[in-house]
Each structure stands twice: as structure tokens, then as C-alpha cells.
Design an enzyme around this catalytic site. Sequence first.
Site, PDB file in Angstrom:
ATOM      1  N   GLU A 292       0.883  -1.173   0.000  1.00 28.17           N
ATOM      2  CA  GLU A 292       0.000   0.000   0.000  1.00 28.17           C
ATOM      3  C   GLU A 292       0.911   1.209   0.000  1.00 28.17           C
ATOM      4  O   GLU A 292       1.759   1.345   0.888  1.00 28.17           O
ATOM      5  CB  GLU A 292      -0.921  -0.012   1.219  1.00 28.17           C
ATOM      6  CG  GLU A 292      -1.868  -1.216   1.267  1.00 28.17           C
ATOM      7  CD  GLU A 292      -2.751  -1.372   0.039  1.00 28.17           C
ATOM      8  OE1 GLU A 292      -3.062  -0.351  -0.611  1.00 28.17           O
ATOM      9  OE2 GLU A 292      -3.106  -2.514  -0.296  1.00 28.17           O
ATOM     10  N   CYS A 326      -1.481   8.899   4.074  1.00 24.14           N
ATOM     11  CA  CYS A 326      -1.538   8.550   2.653  1.00 24.14           C
ATOM     12  C   CYS A 326      -2.868   9.005   2.069  1.00 24.14           C
ATOM     13  O   CYS A 326      -2.986   9.244   0.884  1.00 24.14           O
ATOM     14  CB  CYS A 326      -1.366   7.058   2.498  1.00 24.14           C
ATOM     15  SG  CYS A 326      -2.433   6.148   3.600  1.00 24.14           S
TER      16      CYS A 326
HETATM   17  P1  NAD Z   1       9.090   5.183   3.011  1.00 18.01           P
HETATM   18  O1  NAD Z   1       8.829   4.517   1.711  1.00 18.01           O
HETATM   19  O2  NAD Z   1      10.176   6.177   3.092  1.00 18.01           O
HETATM   20  O3  NAD Z   1       9.418   4.082   4.119  1.00 18.01           O
HETATM   21  C1  NAD Z   1       8.583   2.973   4.339  1.00 18.01           C
HETATM   22  C2  NAD Z   1       9.428   1.843   4.862  1.00 18.01           C
HETATM   23  O4  NAD Z   1      10.328   1.428   3.836  1.00 18.01           O
HETATM   24  C3  NAD Z   1      10.290   2.221   6.067  1.00 18.01           C
HETATM   25  O5  NAD Z   1      10.363   1.131   6.952  1.00 18.01           O
HETATM   26  C4  NAD Z   1      11.624   2.491   5.431  1.00 18.01           C
HETATM   27  O6  NAD Z   1      12.711   2.341   6.321  1.00 18.01           O
HETATM   28  C5  NAD Z   1      11.656   1.440   4.356  1.00 18.01           C
HETATM   29  N1  NAD Z   1      12.588   1.723   3.263  1.00 18.01           N
HETATM   30  C6  NAD Z   1      13.078   2.912   2.870  1.00 18.01           C
HETATM   31  N2  NAD Z   1      13.928   2.740   1.845  1.00 18.01           N
HETATM   32  C7  NAD Z   1      13.953   1.417   1.579  1.00 18.01           C
HETATM   33  C8  NAD Z   1      14.630   0.615   0.620  1.00 18.01           C
HETATM   34  N3  NAD Z   1      15.449   1.146  -0.274  1.00 18.01           N
HETATM   35  N4  NAD Z   1      14.384  -0.718   0.629  1.00 18.01           N
HETATM   36  C9  NAD Z   1      13.542  -1.258   1.500  1.00 18.01           C
HETATM   37  N5  NAD Z   1      12.902  -0.556   2.450  1.00 18.01           N
HETATM   38  C10 NAD Z   1      13.098   0.772   2.481  1.00 18.01           C
HETATM   39  O7  NAD Z   1       7.696   5.790   3.492  1.00 18.01           O
HETATM   40  P2  NAD Z   1       7.378   6.589   4.842  1.00 18.01           P
HETATM   41  O8  NAD Z   1       7.976   7.947   4.713  1.00 18.01           O
HETATM   42  O9  NAD Z   1       7.663   5.792   6.060  1.00 18.01           O
HETATM   43  O10 NAD Z   1       5.793   6.693   4.728  1.00 18.01           O
HETATM   44  C11 NAD Z   1       5.198   7.605   3.897  1.00 18.01           C
HETATM   45  C12 NAD Z   1       4.689   6.973   2.621  1.00 18.01           C
HETATM   46  O11 NAD Z   1       3.870   5.875   2.946  1.00 18.01           O
HETATM   47  C13 NAD Z   1       3.824   7.918   1.826  1.00 18.01           C
HETATM   48  O12 NAD Z   1       4.115   7.799   0.462  1.00 18.01           O
HETATM   49  C14 NAD Z   1       2.413   7.431   2.135  1.00 18.01           C
HETATM   50  O13 NAD Z   1       1.464   7.745   1.154  1.00 18.01           O
HETATM   51  C15 NAD Z   1       2.633   5.966   2.260  1.00 18.01           C
HETATM   52  N6  NAD Z   1       1.582   5.324   3.055  1.00 18.01           N
HETATM   53  C16 NAD Z   1       0.636   4.596   2.397  1.00 18.01           C
HETATM   54  C17 NAD Z   1      -0.393   3.995   3.101  1.00 18.01           C
HETATM   55  C18 NAD Z   1      -1.459   3.195   2.389  1.00 18.01           C
HETATM   56  O14 NAD Z   1      -2.193   2.476   3.047  1.00 18.01           O
HETATM   57  N7  NAD Z   1      -1.571   3.307   1.075  1.00 18.01           N
HETATM   58  C19 NAD Z   1      -0.442   4.129   4.491  1.00 18.01           C
HETATM   59  C20 NAD Z   1       0.554   4.852   5.137  1.00 18.01           C
HETATM   60  C21 NAD Z   1       1.574   5.434   4.404  1.00 18.01           C
END
Ligand code: NAD
Length: 540
Positions: A292, A326
Site C-alpha cells: 500500500e 496517505c
Molecule cells: P518510506 O517509503 O520512506 O518508508 C517505508 C518503509 O520502507 C520504512 O520502513 C523504510 O525504512 C523502508 N525503506 C526505505 N527505503 C527502503 C529501501 N530502499 N528498501 C527497503 N525498504 C526501504 O515511506 P514513509 O515515509 O515511512 O511513509 C510515507 C509513505 O507511505 C507515503 O508515500 C504514504 O502515502 C505511504 N503510506 C501509504 C499507506 C497506504 O495504506 N496506502 C499508508 C501509510 C503510508
Amino acid sequence: MHAVSRVPTPTNEPVLSYAPGTPERVALKAALAELASTRTEIPLRIDGRPVATGRIDEVRCPHRHALVVADCHQASAAEVDRAIAGALAAAPAWAELPFDARAAVFLRAADLLAGPFRARINAATMLGQSKTCHQAEIDAACELVDFLRWNVAFARRILEDQPGSAPGTWNRADYRPLEGFVLAVTPFNFTAIGGNLPTAPALMGNVVLWKPAHAAMLSNHLVMELLVAAGLPPGVIQLVPGPPAEVADRALGHLALAGVHFTGSTAVFQQIWRTVGERIARYRTYPRLVGETGGKDFILAHASADVDALATAIVRGGFEYQGQKCSAASRIYVPRSIWPAVRERAVAMTQEIRVGDVADFGHFMGAVIDQRAFDRISSYQALAKKEGRVLAGGGGSAAEGYFIEPTLVELDDPRHRLMSEEIFGPVVSIFVYADASWTDTLALVDQTSAYALTGAIFAQDRGVLEQAQRALRNAAGNLYLNDKPTGAVVAQQPFGGARGSGTNDKAGSLWNLVRWTSPRTIKETFDAPRHFGYPFLREP
Ligand code: NAD
């Protein structure tokens, strides 16, 4: 025990008010003060034991960034390998445990969270992620309790789904966990998602490696403690905080990877998908990918919209939790005929908002999560000043905390970057359309952004609501009529979107849990044929 049991009937956890004089307010303030004065040491959790690696990354409070709230030990490839080995060793016993025994662990966790853990986990979410008490309550307490309770009921419905049987046979579906381990990668913005992504696959009998988001470590650490207190057996969920790319890459490289349960940005999920795709021939099974991701969520108003309700939805939908949902409303379409009234109400309410330390319950907004977020959002504000008309806000300060003013910007170009890119901050972009171009505006809303997560339509004309719902069928996985596009409740509005927003597997629903089971069909014949021949072979 041998019984066809009934799981407890879940109901949504009531949201406490935290109004002055309530016991929950007193307990929360005490927990906040205690956590703020303690520098928590956060270990990894492998095979049920805390693991200190000595590689420390500090967790800071977003609204007082001089304050270090935790020291978080970081995993390296060696700990990831250890965690995977331990999880795989724990897998057979966990998979063989009767469903009721697994379910009881999570039901117990729900009750402990609703009770003795509530104030601390809410306080950790306020301090570490800068949520107001209300935003913490609806996330860390209520939504996570709901995930834990409802998933048990949804999982039971899956188990009850059994094939029919012809006379003389008995067919059964055996809901096996996936073979291998599931990698759960969770975002900073919802403690509940931190808790749900590892526990949903675990409930279905899987073992899980949980890579939490750094900024959410204080609350996510307490979620892990909660699961341990609820009796989760060692090795079933292994907590491995650490450098994201390093931890994820190691786990994605393991041939026992059976699934990825991800929530976060679109770019990271696409990177994970790409990595899995490149390595597809190496895995023992096809990993299930559930993600998501981002959103660019719309509010579309018709000329018949209720102006006050619309303005309130723009302000709450756009600015609660600093726009870091999100589902946050971030592109708004208003017809010219009602725009002056909407603008007046929305600007007035936005200017009323107080931003600051969430320990002061008079603040409607806290800080954005970190310096990177502050810089990104500030650059969008600069763009708004240059290429749009800023109607409210537009400023911010990172001196003490990462504070951004709630910002409303009007744009003449409906395809402007501010109308199509995810900002993930309190910046709401507005396009005013000519009333006569309502039908074109429907197409514009549908086609402007790569995302399709949430959206809202405001109209009092029933025919218009029907028309807009049809035209925007694929523009949002969660559509709201005359309500803000945020605040989905487990079992009421199953959550998720398609297009660039994810695989739409609807967290907190049967549809999500289905992804974490690999059914086996068993046919048993009671009186098997004893000769190969069929009647048609006989001569007349
Ligand atoms: P992010 O993508 O920066 O991080 C999410 C997770 O991925 C974290 O645990 C992070 O450490 C990890 N991560 C970062 N780089 C990575 C890599 N190269 N490989 C593997 N893992 C990695 O997102 P965020 O800033 O924590 O959250 C915000 C984002 O999440 C926004 O885009 C938001 O829209 C989305 N979001 C979506 C939903 C949904 O249900 N659609 C819900 C909440 C948040």
C-alpha cells in the site's frame, strides 16, 4: 482441545475523548512526561530475546528535535541472517499450532493494548511521531486494537470457506501458511500499520521479519513488547530495525522469502518489486507482494455542495497529522459559483489552527517527521509562492521542531505539479473550475495523478453523486460521499487503492489475509473404485 469454537464477536474500539477531567487524559499526560524524561534503549528482538548490536541510531522528537527519545540498535546483514534462521526454525511449531491458539495471542494483545498499554503506546506515538492525542488515540490504540480483533474474525471466515463434496467423498481446504518467511516493511506514519503488517501474516501461521521505520521506533518497540507480553512465541515475529536498504536487501535475497507486506512510498515498493523480479528464479516459491503506497487524494465539489461541510473536510482532511496520511486531501476542485464562500470558510479555519508541541492539547497540529520532510514540504511551499496564490500559511520553522504552517494554495493550471505529486505534508492545492465544465472536471480528476487511493465528492444533488461515482470508479480505492477522504475504520471502510497507490489488498480485511495463506485442497474418497473400466467401454 477439540471444538468448533466461535471467535469473540469484534466491535470497533471506542475512541476516548481526552477531554479535561477524564482519567485517560491524566494517564496520557503522565505517560508522556515519563517517556519524555527517559532515553529509551531499543534492542532488536530475535528469537524472543532482546539483541543489542552497539550500532546505535538516535530517535529524535520531531517537535523538539534537540530531544533524543531513544537509542535504537541497528541490525546488519549478520543479524538479518540470524533472524531469518530463527524464524524458519520457529515456523513448523507455529504453523502446527491450532488456529485458536494463535488467535488467542492476538486477542490478548488487543485487550492489553486497550487496557494497560494504551497510555504508553499513545504517548510514544505523540512523542516519537508528533501526533496529537486524538490522532494517536485513533491510530496507535483504536486502529491497532481493531486490526488485532477483526483479523481474527476475518481469518476464521477464511477457514470456514470449505469446498463442497460429491456423495462418497469429503473435500477439505487446508489453509497453510506460506512456505518460508514474510518480510514486513512498515511506514512511520501509523503505529497501527506498524503492528498490523507483521501480525496479519503471523495470525495466518506465517513467521515474519519486521523492518520498522526509524522515526516510529519508540512506538513500534512498545508494540513488540506488547506482543511479547501477550505470549507470542519466540521467533514468530523478529524485529530488525536498521538501515533500510541493507536490511531489506538481505532479506529479499534469501531463497525462503515467501512474501512482502509493505506500506510506504511508491518508489520504495517499486524498488522492492524490481529486486524480487530480478531474483525470481532463486526463490523456493513465488513471493507474494502486497504493498500500500502513496496517494494524491482529491476532494471534488459540485455547485450543490454544502459549503461548511466542504471547507471542514478540506481543513481536517488536509491538515490533520500535518497532512502526513496517505489519504490526506491534497488536491481540491471547487466550482467558481461557491468558491468565494468556500475560500472564506477554509481560510478562516486554517488561520485558526494552532501548530506546536503536541503535549499542549490545544495544538491541532504537531511537527512533520524530520528534516528531510521539512525540506521537501518547504520546497513545495516555495513553488506554491512562485507559481500559485497562497491563501493561507506558506511558512514554517525548523528552529525547535519541524513545524510547517497549514498552507492553502490556489493554482490556475489543474495539471500543475502541486496538483499531481504527493507532497505528504500540510499543503493543499486548489483548482477553481467553471461550473459549466463539471463533466470535463470529472475526467480531469480521474486523469491528473498516477495515484488512486482516496477521494471525496461533495454534492447534495443525488444524480450528481451517482454520475461522479461512475466517472471516478477507478480514481480511488476508498471513495467518500460528503465526507473527508481520511479516517478509514477497520471493518467499516477496508483500506487501499490501486494504480500507483498499491496492490489494493485492503488492510484489515479478509482480502488482505487471503494473501498470507496458500490453501491445500484435500479430497478423500470413502469407497474407491477397484477397476479402471468405465460403463461406456462395455459392448451393447
Ligand atoms: P518510506 O517509503 O520512506 O518508508 C517505508 C518503509 O520502507 C520504512 O520502513 C523504510 O525504512 C523502508 N525503506 C526505505 N527505503 C527502503 C529501501 N530502499 N528498501 C527497503 N525498504 C526501504 O515511506 P514513509 O515515509 O515511512 O511513509 C510515507 C509513505 O507511505 C507515503 O508515500 C504514504 O502515502 C505511504 N503510506 C501509504 C499507506 C497506504 O495504506 N496506502 C499508508 C501509510 C503510508
